[in-house]
Design a protein around this motif. Structure first.
Motif, mmCIF file in Angstrom:
data_model
loop_
_atom_site.group_PDB
_atom_site.id
_atom_site.type_symbol
_atom_site.label_atom_id
_atom_site.label_comp_id
_atom_site.label_asym_id
_atom_site.label_seq_id
_atom_site.Cartn_x
_atom_site.Cartn_y
_atom_site.Cartn_z
ATOM 1 N N TYR A 22 0.814 -1.210 0.000
ATOM 2 C CA TYR A 22 0.000 0.000 0.000
ATOM 3 C C TYR A 22 0.854 1.270 0.000
ATOM 4 O O TYR A 22 0.550 2.229 -0.703
ATOM 5 N N ASP A 23 1.907 1.285 0.789
ATOM 6 C CA ASP A 23 2.724 2.499 0.933
ATOM 7 C C ASP A 23 3.631 2.755 -0.261
ATOM 8 O O ASP A 23 3.770 3.886 -0.708
ATOM 9 N N THR A 24 4.264 1.701 -0.786
ATOM 10 C CA THR A 24 5.246 1.883 -1.860
ATOM 11 C C THR A 24 4.671 1.623 -3.248
ATOM 12 O O THR A 24 5.282 2.012 -4.242
ATOM 13 N N GLU A 25 3.537 0.952 -3.319
ATOM 14 C CA GLU A 25 2.903 0.517 -4.566
ATOM 15 C C GLU A 25 3.795 -0.430 -5.379
ATOM 16 O O GLU A 25 3.595 -0.608 -6.569
ATOM 17 N N HIS A 26 4.749 -1.070 -4.708
ATOM 18 C CA HIS A 26 5.570 -2.090 -5.354
ATOM 19 C C HIS A 26 4.860 -3.440 -5.244
ATOM 20 O O HIS A 26 4.188 -3.715 -4.244
ATOM 21 N N PRO A 27 5.028 -4.295 -6.254
ATOM 22 C CA PRO A 27 4.432 -5.632 -6.165
ATOM 23 C C PRO A 27 5.070 -6.432 -5.035
ATOM 24 O O PRO A 27 6.239 -6.215 -4.697
ATOM 25 N N ILE A 28 4.294 -7.337 -4.458
ATOM 26 C CA ILE A 28 4.796 -8.176 -3.367
ATOM 27 C C ILE A 28 4.825 -9.615 -3.847
ATOM 28 O O ILE A 28 3.798 -10.161 -4.262
ATOM 29 N N LYS A 29 5.998 -10.241 -3.785
ATOM 30 C CA LYS A 29 6.094 -11.644 -4.182
ATOM 31 C C LYS A 29 5.937 -12.554 -2.964
ATOM 32 O O LYS A 29 6.080 -12.116 -1.824
ATOM 33 N N ASN A 30 5.615 -13.802 -3.237
ATOM 34 C CA ASN A 30 5.464 -14.857 -2.226
ATOM 35 C C ASN A 30 4.360 -14.582 -1.202
ATOM 36 O O ASN A 30 4.467 -15.005 -0.054
ATOM 37 N N VAL A 31 3.296 -13.893 -1.622
ATOM 38 C CA VAL A 31 2.120 -13.737 -0.762
ATOM 39 C C VAL A 31 1.344 -15.047 -0.854
ATOM 40 O O VAL A 31 1.058 -15.530 -1.945
ATOM 41 N N ASN A 38 -8.058 -24.129 -2.023
ATOM 42 C CA ASN A 38 -7.071 -23.976 -3.092
ATOM 43 C C ASN A 38 -6.025 -22.972 -2.620
ATOM 44 O O ASN A 38 -6.365 -21.964 -2.002
ATOM 45 N N GLN A 39 -4.759 -23.272 -2.921
ATOM 46 C CA GLN A 39 -3.688 -22.383 -2.473
ATOM 47 C C GLN A 39 -2.740 -22.071 -3.617
ATOM 48 O O GLN A 39 -2.516 -22.893 -4.507
ATOM 49 N N THR A 40 -2.184 -20.883 -3.564
ATOM 50 C CA THR A 40 -1.161 -20.451 -4.510
ATOM 51 C C THR A 40 -0.377 -19.326 -3.849
ATOM 52 O O THR A 40 -0.637 -18.969 -2.702
ATOM 53 N N GLU A 41 0.580 -18.770 -4.557
ATOM 54 C CA GLU A 41 1.263 -17.571 -4.064
ATOM 55 C C GLU A 41 1.658 -16.695 -5.233
ATOM 56 O O GLU A 41 1.694 -17.147 -6.382
ATOM 57 N N THR A 42 1.919 -15.440 -4.918
ATOM 58 C CA THR A 42 2.241 -14.478 -5.967
ATOM 59 C C THR A 42 3.652 -14.707 -6.504
ATOM 60 O O THR A 42 4.531 -15.185 -5.794
#
Length: 103
Positions: A22-31, A38-42
């Motif tokens: 939210y603060d940096t607007e950078h994408p977040i990996k491994n969320v 069902n499960q996955t991650e970014t």
């Protein structure tokens, strides 16, 4: 007719989107993303894709260490299906766990 109804109740849709800080607007990996078992991650660009059943409310839980857990709910329309707009390329923002906005 019955075959068509059974086919519709068994099909799945794909819910996809991007997760950002939210603060940096950078994408977040491994969320870590969980939706009805069902499960996955970014990936490194914050992108994810997960299967959801079209005739059920889907509850999507996003977790990442250092961030507040986020829950996103999506409801099917009156016909029991999701519109493409409702499921495709959603932008989701996670708040830092210590942020005033996460409480």
């Amino acid at each position: 007719m019955l075959f068509v109804l059974l086919l519709c109740s068994c099909t799945t849709n794909t819910f996809s989107g991007y997760v950002y800080d939210y603060d940096t607007e950078h994408p977040i990996k491994n969320v870590q993303i969980d939706s009805n078992g069902n499960q996955t991650e970014t990936d490194s660009s914050g992108y994810f894709s997960i299967q959801v059943k079209p005739n059920k409310i889907c509850k999507i839980v996003l977790r990442k260490e250092g961030y507040a857990t986020k829950i996103v709910n999506r409801k099917p329309d009156s016909l029991g299906v999701f519109s493409k707009k409702n499921l495709r390329n959603v932008r989701i923002y996670l708040f830092d766990k210590d942020s005033d906005l996460s409480h």
